[in-house]
Design a protein around this motif. Structure first.
Motif, PDB file in Angstrom:
ATOM      1  N   LYS B   8       0.828  -1.199   0.000  1.00  0.00           N
ATOM      2  CA  LYS B   8       0.000   0.000   0.000  1.00  0.00           C
ATOM      3  C   LYS B   8       0.868   1.257   0.000  1.00  0.00           C
ATOM      4  CE  LYS B   8      -4.131  -2.168   1.388  1.00  0.00           C
ATOM      5  NZ  LYS B   8      -4.811  -2.901   2.441  1.00  0.00           N
ATOM      6  N   GLU B   9       2.171   1.043   0.264  1.00  0.00           N
ATOM      7  CA  GLU B   9       3.080   2.184   0.244  1.00  0.00           C
ATOM      8  C   GLU B   9       3.403   2.578  -1.196  1.00  0.00           C
ATOM      9  OE1 GLU B   9       3.171   0.058   3.004  1.00  0.00           O
ATOM     10  OE2 GLU B   9       2.338   1.939   3.740  1.00  0.00           O
ATOM     11  N   ILE B  14      -3.059  -0.701  -7.358  1.00  0.00           N
ATOM     12  CA  ILE B  14      -3.265  -2.020  -6.768  1.00  0.00           C
ATOM     13  C   ILE B  14      -3.554  -3.071  -7.851  1.00  0.00           C
ATOM     14  CG2 ILE B  14      -4.744  -3.366  -5.227  1.00  0.00           C
ATOM     15  CD1 ILE B  14      -3.086  -1.522  -3.627  1.00  0.00           C
ATOM     16  N   SER B  44     -11.135 -10.774  -3.231  1.00  0.00           N
ATOM     17  CA  SER B  44     -11.400  -9.437  -2.706  1.00  0.00           C
ATOM     18  C   SER B  44     -11.329  -9.442  -1.181  1.00  0.00           C
ATOM     19  CB  SER B  44     -12.782  -8.974  -3.184  1.00  0.00           C
ATOM     20  OG  SER B  44     -13.357  -8.067  -2.289  1.00  0.00           O
ATOM     21  N   LYS B  45     -11.879 -10.490  -0.575  1.00  0.00           N
ATOM     22  CA  LYS B  45     -11.862 -10.580   0.890  1.00  0.00           C
ATOM     23  C   LYS B  45     -10.445 -10.858   1.389  1.00  0.00           C
ATOM     24  CE  LYS B  45     -12.624 -13.728   4.444  1.00  0.00           C
ATOM     25  NZ  LYS B  45     -12.354 -15.155   4.470  1.00  0.00           N
ATOM     26  N   GLU B  48      -8.323  -7.856   0.820  1.00  0.00           N
ATOM     27  CA  GLU B  48      -8.948  -6.633   1.361  1.00  0.00           C
ATOM     28  C   GLU B  48      -8.991  -5.530   0.322  1.00  0.00           C
ATOM     29  OE1 GLU B  48      -7.062  -5.782   5.097  1.00  0.00           O
ATOM     30  OE2 GLU B  48      -7.790  -7.646   5.985  1.00  0.00           O
ATOM     31  N   SER B  50     -11.421  -4.096  -3.122  1.00  0.00           N
ATOM     32  CA  SER B  50     -12.791  -4.188  -3.631  1.00  0.00           C
ATOM     33  C   SER B  50     -12.876  -5.087  -4.861  1.00  0.00           C
ATOM     34  CB  SER B  50     -13.315  -2.802  -3.988  1.00  0.00           C
ATOM     35  OG  SER B  50     -12.815  -2.424  -5.253  1.00  0.00           O
ATOM     36  N   ILE B  52     -14.225  -4.446  -7.520  1.00  0.00           N
ATOM     37  CA  ILE B  52     -14.058  -3.627  -8.726  1.00  0.00           C
ATOM     38  C   ILE B  52     -12.607  -3.717  -9.202  1.00  0.00           C
ATOM     39  CG2 ILE B  52     -14.314  -1.275  -9.652  1.00  0.00           C
ATOM     40  CD1 ILE B  52     -16.058  -1.437  -6.588  1.00  0.00           C
ATOM     41  N   THR B  53     -11.698  -3.597  -8.243  1.00  0.00           N
ATOM     42  CA  THR B  53     -10.270  -3.661  -8.561  1.00  0.00           C
ATOM     43  C   THR B  53      -9.853  -5.061  -9.001  1.00  0.00           C
ATOM     44  OG1 THR B  53      -9.889  -1.915  -6.971  1.00  0.00           O
ATOM     45  CG2 THR B  53      -7.970  -3.208  -7.622  1.00  0.00           C
TER      46      THR B  53
ATOM     47  N   ASP C 191     -12.813  -4.549  10.381  1.00  0.00           N
ATOM     48  CA  ASP C 191     -12.531  -5.772   9.636  1.00  0.00           C
ATOM     49  C   ASP C 191     -13.625  -6.028   8.592  1.00  0.00           C
ATOM     50  OD1 ASP C 191     -10.246  -7.273   9.827  1.00  0.00           O
ATOM     51  OD2 ASP C 191     -11.338  -9.037  10.568  1.00  0.00           O
ATOM     52  N   ARG C 194     -12.922  -3.623   5.732  1.00  0.00           N
ATOM     53  CA  ARG C 194     -11.737  -3.946   4.940  1.00  0.00           C
ATOM     54  C   ARG C 194     -11.957  -5.173   4.067  1.00  0.00           C
ATOM     55  NH1 ARG C 194      -8.139  -2.847   9.413  1.00  0.00           N
ATOM     56  NH2 ARG C 194      -8.064  -5.067   9.783  1.00  0.00           N
ATOM     57  N   LYS C 195     -12.575  -6.195   4.646  1.00  0.00           N
ATOM     58  CA  LYS C 195     -12.676  -7.463   3.922  1.00  0.00           C
ATOM     59  C   LYS C 195     -13.914  -7.564   3.044  1.00  0.00           C
ATOM     60  CE  LYS C 195     -10.135 -10.255   7.274  1.00  0.00           C
ATOM     61  NZ  LYS C 195      -8.868 -10.366   6.562  1.00  0.00           N
ATOM     62  N   GLU C 213     -15.332   4.363  -3.819  1.00  0.00           N
ATOM     63  CA  GLU C 213     -14.828   3.016  -4.047  1.00  0.00           C
ATOM     64  C   GLU C 213     -13.663   2.853  -3.079  1.00  0.00           C
ATOM     65  OE1 GLU C 213     -13.245   2.164  -8.002  1.00  0.00           O
ATOM     66  OE2 GLU C 213     -12.244   0.526  -6.960  1.00  0.00           O
ATOM     67  N   LYS C 214     -13.558   1.675  -2.484  1.00  0.00           N
ATOM     68  CA  LYS C 214     -12.606   1.513  -1.385  1.00  0.00           C
ATOM     69  C   LYS C 214     -11.179   1.914  -1.758  1.00  0.00           C
ATOM     70  CE  LYS C 214     -11.952  -2.610   0.283  1.00  0.00           C
ATOM     71  NZ  LYS C 214     -12.382  -3.839   0.978  1.00  0.00           N
ATOM     72  N   GLU C 215     -10.664   1.384  -2.901  1.00  0.00           N
ATOM     73  CA  GLU C 215      -9.275   1.715  -3.260  1.00  0.00           C
ATOM     74  C   GLU C 215      -9.104   3.188  -3.604  1.00  0.00           C
ATOM     75  OE1 GLU C 215      -9.453  -1.735  -2.459  1.00  0.00           O
ATOM     76  OE2 GLU C 215     -10.214  -1.700  -4.515  1.00  0.00           O
ATOM     77  N   LEU C 218      -8.700   4.902  -0.458  1.00  0.00           N
ATOM     78  CA  LEU C 218      -7.383   4.677   0.136  1.00  0.00           C
ATOM     79  C   LEU C 218      -6.310   5.472  -0.606  1.00  0.00           C
ATOM     80  CD1 LEU C 218      -7.590   0.840   0.771  1.00  0.00           C
ATOM     81  CD2 LEU C 218      -7.299   2.602   2.511  1.00  0.00           C
ATOM     82  N   GLU C 219      -6.472   5.578  -1.926  1.00  0.00           N
ATOM     83  CA  GLU C 219      -5.453   6.275  -2.715  1.00  0.00           C
ATOM     84  C   GLU C 219      -5.549   7.790  -2.611  1.00  0.00           C
ATOM     85  OE1 GLU C 219      -5.903   4.572  -6.595  1.00  0.00           O
ATOM     86  OE2 GLU C 219      -5.221   2.613  -5.873  1.00  0.00           O
ATOM     87  N   ARG C 222      -2.661  10.369   1.793  1.00  0.00           N
ATOM     88  CA  ARG C 222      -1.272   9.926   1.956  1.00  0.00           C
ATOM     89  C   ARG C 222      -0.609  10.656   3.090  1.00  0.00           C
ATOM     90  NH1 ARG C 222       0.071   6.183  -1.376  1.00  0.00           N
ATOM     91  NH2 ARG C 222       2.242   5.581  -1.215  1.00  0.00           N
ATOM     92  N   TYR C 224       3.087  11.899   4.610  1.00  0.00           N
ATOM     93  CA  TYR C 224       4.464  12.203   4.193  1.00  0.00           C
ATOM     94  C   TYR C 224       5.308  12.544   5.407  1.00  0.00           C
ATOM     95  CZ  TYR C 224       2.213  12.633  -0.334  1.00  0.00           C
ATOM     96  OH  TYR C 224       1.492  12.377  -1.465  1.00  0.00           O
ATOM     97  N   GLU C 254       2.224  16.624  -3.606  1.00  0.00           N
ATOM     98  CA  GLU C 254       3.528  16.253  -4.150  1.00  0.00           C
ATOM     99  C   GLU C 254       4.049  17.294  -5.129  1.00  0.00           C
ATOM    100  OE1 GLU C 254       3.438  12.107  -5.435  1.00  0.00           O
ATOM    101  OE2 GLU C 254       2.481  11.660  -3.502  1.00  0.00           O
ATOM    102  N   HIS C 267       6.892   8.050   2.566  1.00  0.00           N
ATOM    103  CA  HIS C 267       5.456   8.299   2.429  1.00  0.00           C
ATOM    104  C   HIS C 267       4.727   6.976   2.531  1.00  0.00           C
ATOM    105  CE1 HIS C 267       5.383   6.738  -1.733  1.00  0.00           C
ATOM    106  NE2 HIS C 267       6.630   7.166  -1.741  1.00  0.00           N
ATOM    107  N   ALA C 268       3.468   7.013   2.945  1.00  0.00           N
ATOM    108  CA  ALA C 268       2.711   5.774   3.120  1.00  0.00           C
ATOM    109  C   ALA C 268       1.226   6.063   2.978  1.00  0.00           C
ATOM    110  CB  ALA C 268       2.991   5.175   4.491  1.00  0.00           C
ATOM    111  N   ALA C 269       0.511   5.013   2.646  1.00  0.00           N
ATOM    112  CA  ALA C 269      -0.946   5.138   2.585  1.00  0.00           C
ATOM    113  C   ALA C 269      -1.504   5.133   4.000  1.00  0.00           C
ATOM    114  CB  ALA C 269      -1.527   3.975   1.790  1.00  0.00           C
TER     115      ALA C 269
END
Lengths: 240, 129, 281
Positions: B8-9, B14, B44-45, B48, B50, B52-53, C191, C194-195, C213-215, C218-219, C222, C224, C254, C267-269
């Motif tokens: 994730k860094e 992804i 997906s589970k 972790e 989605s 969609i990805t 949990d 996330r799952k 959308e989850k990702e 997350l994106e 960030r 720093y 950035e 840097h990290a998510a």
């Protein structure tokens, strides 16, 4: 007809869940009714006023109070009052009309057997009543009181739709209701110069066919009217 | 469960990471032709991430011929040509070198110094064996 | 893909609370998590979808039908697991199953029996006499086997022990895989988010904060670590702490660092939990 069938099936769950208790209650009711009705001869002789009120209470209110507490009207979250089944069934694919009908079936089971029991006991207990009434006028008398049961008693079934009531408002309307009954009762005594039951006996004796006709009409109208009221109230209420 | 590790860094998307690692597993022979892959929802589970990805990664892999979906039977590893396997391997190795070079550059190492380190590691490995 | 549930401009005002306006669409094949602090209106929203209350404004369509309409046959396609279960106390598990299974054409008896075995649910005890955890297990065992297109779960795992949570998650995944289905879930368990979640719908005090959308979510954040913190505020900056800056717009941040010649040490998510924390502040 399908809706009635489904409603009866759903009502069956609630009725079966506490069947032993219900039979016990019917026995209890019979004893209380028996003791109470022994004073009916007095009433007929002296126009003993309080008897009417107690009879109405026993006839209309008691059966509803016999319902197990767990299935009765209760306070939910916030100011929401309703019977749990109304919420439970709306979360399932059950049409609102079926929910209403199932409540009416349950209320019927908790009123008609008790009420008929009381009316039959009247015949058994009171010799003066037996003497003054013919089979036809007795039929008319029963019809009149069943009409009273549907017209007044089923307002209670309809009220099970519930809704959001302020507790203060609820208390206030209870007071008004009691006052209203008292005023009606006093006015009736003053105008008719006789008790309510006495008056209905007179109606049954003098105009039996008319009494039966009007009663049946009242039963039909009341039964449908209160169902419509309940359905509207369910649609209007917020079960949050 | 597949040995896929997502970072994730990393700035790499992804779905791209999933694609690349699955390709490496297939090209490296760890997942042979006909091996069933987890359903999109199950992966997906596990990861972790989605659906969609995951779906996007699966679709890309299918378009490139790495996996195939039999309707109603799920997704399988496809038969892939050696050329394609080779390509993936080369790409994967090149990428690791590129990352190493990038690190070295950020410390201002010259090409000669980098080559020296590279050879030194090779020597060390030889002795280790 | 046409949505199965479509909520448009939904509003509802209660005594001390105002919900909406809320717009949200649920697509087949997806799991949408409703996230928000206590009292953010998630349960109210779900109850409105089930037509348990009347909205002041806006519409809810379920499979093309108006949820508030006369015809409620769409309820066949939705299974609702409420947070607070009302009306079940007097009945045993067996009775409840008899009632519920008859109301759904696709009832899966085998799945029910599997769940009863897995969760060790006593079916002959009255619901009201069961522990909270057991009540939740029974309620879930009576929800999944309905095999409806949509499953609405309001806090389904709050009282479950760890193994049961895992079992439930696996069951839900299998359930989702078996057919084209959709789930709406509210949960405070990260949990679960996330799952399970594909989409996250964030609510705060009755208002919709966003639908992500989850990702993508997350994106879009960030963290720093910098060699020096700039004095002025940085574009996208959400918070700063010693040598650390959290950005809600990494691209802008950035770019600014590059222009200002600020060196990023690392840097990290962010965790989903941290992001939700930031959104609910």
């Amino acid at each position: 007809m399908h809706t009635w069938k489904q409603a009866a099936w759903l009502a069956g769950f609630e009725l079966k869940a506490r069947i032993k208790r219900s039979l016990l209650m019917l026995a209890f009711y019979t004893i209380v009714g028996f003791i109470f009705l022994t004073s009916f001869d007095n009433y007929l002789a002296d126009n003993f006023y309080a008897f009417d009120l107690l009879f109405l209470l026993l006839f209309i209110m008691f059966p509803a109070w016999m319902k197990p507490k767990i299935f009765q009207m209760q306070k939910m979250d916030g100011d929401l009052w309703t019977v749990p089944a109304v919420i439970m069934l709306q979360q399932l694919p059950v049409p609102k009309a079926v929910i209403v009908k199932s409540r009416f079936i349950i209320h019927s089971v908790y009123s008609f057997p008790y009420q008929l029991m009381l009316l039959v006991m009247l015949l058994v207990v009171s010799s003066s009543f037996r003497e003054m009434i013919t089979p036809l006028s007795y039929t008319a008398f029963v019809a009149i009181w069943l009409a009273v049961s549907v017209a007044l008693g089923f307002a209670m079934a309809a009220s099970e739709a519930g809704g959001t009531f302020d507790t203060k408002l609820l208390a206030k309307s209870m007071i008004y209701l009691v006052l209203g009954v008292a005023v009606f009762y006093a006015a009736f005594q003053w105008l008719a110069d006789e008790g309510l039951i006495y008056w209905t006996i007179g109606m049954a004796q003098n105009w039996p066919m008319l009494s039966i006709g009007v009663s049946l009409l009242t039963i039909y109208a009341g039964w449908n009217y209160w169902q419509r009221v309940m359905k509207k109230d369910i649609e209007k209420a917020d079960y949050l | 469960m597949l040995p896929i590790r997502l970072s994730k860094e990393s700035r790499e998307p992804i779905y791209h990471q999933i694609e690349k690692q699955l390709k490496a597993l297939i090209a490296g022979g760890h997942l042979t032709a006909g091996t069933p892959l987890p359903s999109i929802r199950a992966l997906s589970k596990d990861l972790e991430i989605s659906v969609i990805t995951i779906r996007r990664a699966y679709q890309d892999l299918e378009a490139q011929g790495f996996i195939e979906t039999a309707h109603g039977k799920g997704t399988y590893v496809a038969e892939i040509k050696d050329v394609l396997k080779q390509e993936v391997k080369t790409a994967s190795v090149s990428e690791s070198f590129e990352r190493a070079i990038e690190t070295a550059r950020s410390y201002d190492y010259s090409d000669e110094e980098m080559t020296a380190i590279f050879h030194a590691i090779l020597e060390k490995r030889k002795k280790g064996e | 893909m046409p949505s199965w549930i479509e909520i448009n401009g939904l509003q509802k005002s209660l005594d001390d609370f105002q919900l909406g306006p809320i717009s949200l669409a649920i697509e087949p094949g997806t799991i949408t998590a409703l996230v928000g602090n206590n009292g953010s209106g998630k349960s109210t929203l779900l109850k409105l979808v089930m037509n348990l209350a009347n909205a002041d404004a806006g519409t809810i369509e379920v499979f093309g039908e108006t949820a508030a309409g006369k015809d409620e046959s769409w309820k066949q396609k939705l299974a609702f697991h409420p947070q607070k279960i009302i009306g079940w106390d007097a009945y045993t598990g067996t009775t409840l199953k008899e009632m519920i299974s008859s109301l759904y054409g696709e009832w899966d008896e085998a799945l029910f029996e599997r769940m009863v075995g897995l969760f060790d649910i006593p079916l002959d005890k009255r619901f009201g006499k069961l522990s909270q955890g057991m009540q939740q297990k029974l309620s879930l065992a009576l929800a999944l086997p309905r095999n409806t297109e949509v499953l609405i779960l309001d806090e389904p795992t709050a009282f479950l022990d760890i193994p049961s949570k895992r079992h439930f998650m696996d069951l839900l995944i299998d359930w989702m895989d078996a057919k084209e289905r959709a789930v709406i879930i509210t949960s405070h368990q990260t949990d679960d988010l996330r799952k399970l979640a594909d989409y996250i719908f964030v609510m705060r005090d009755g208002k919709a904060i966003g639908h992500y959308e989850k990702e993508a979510l997350l994106e879009s954040y960030r963290r720093y670590w910098l060699d020096r913190l700039p004095d002025g505020s940085v574009p996208g900056e959400m918070s700063r702490d010693r040598q650390q800056i959290i950005s809600g717009d990494p691209a802008a941040t950035e770019h600014y660092f590059a222009v200002q010649n600020i060196t990023v040490i690392d840097h990290a998510a962010l965790d989903l939990e941290e992001i939700i924390d930031l959104l609910l502040k």
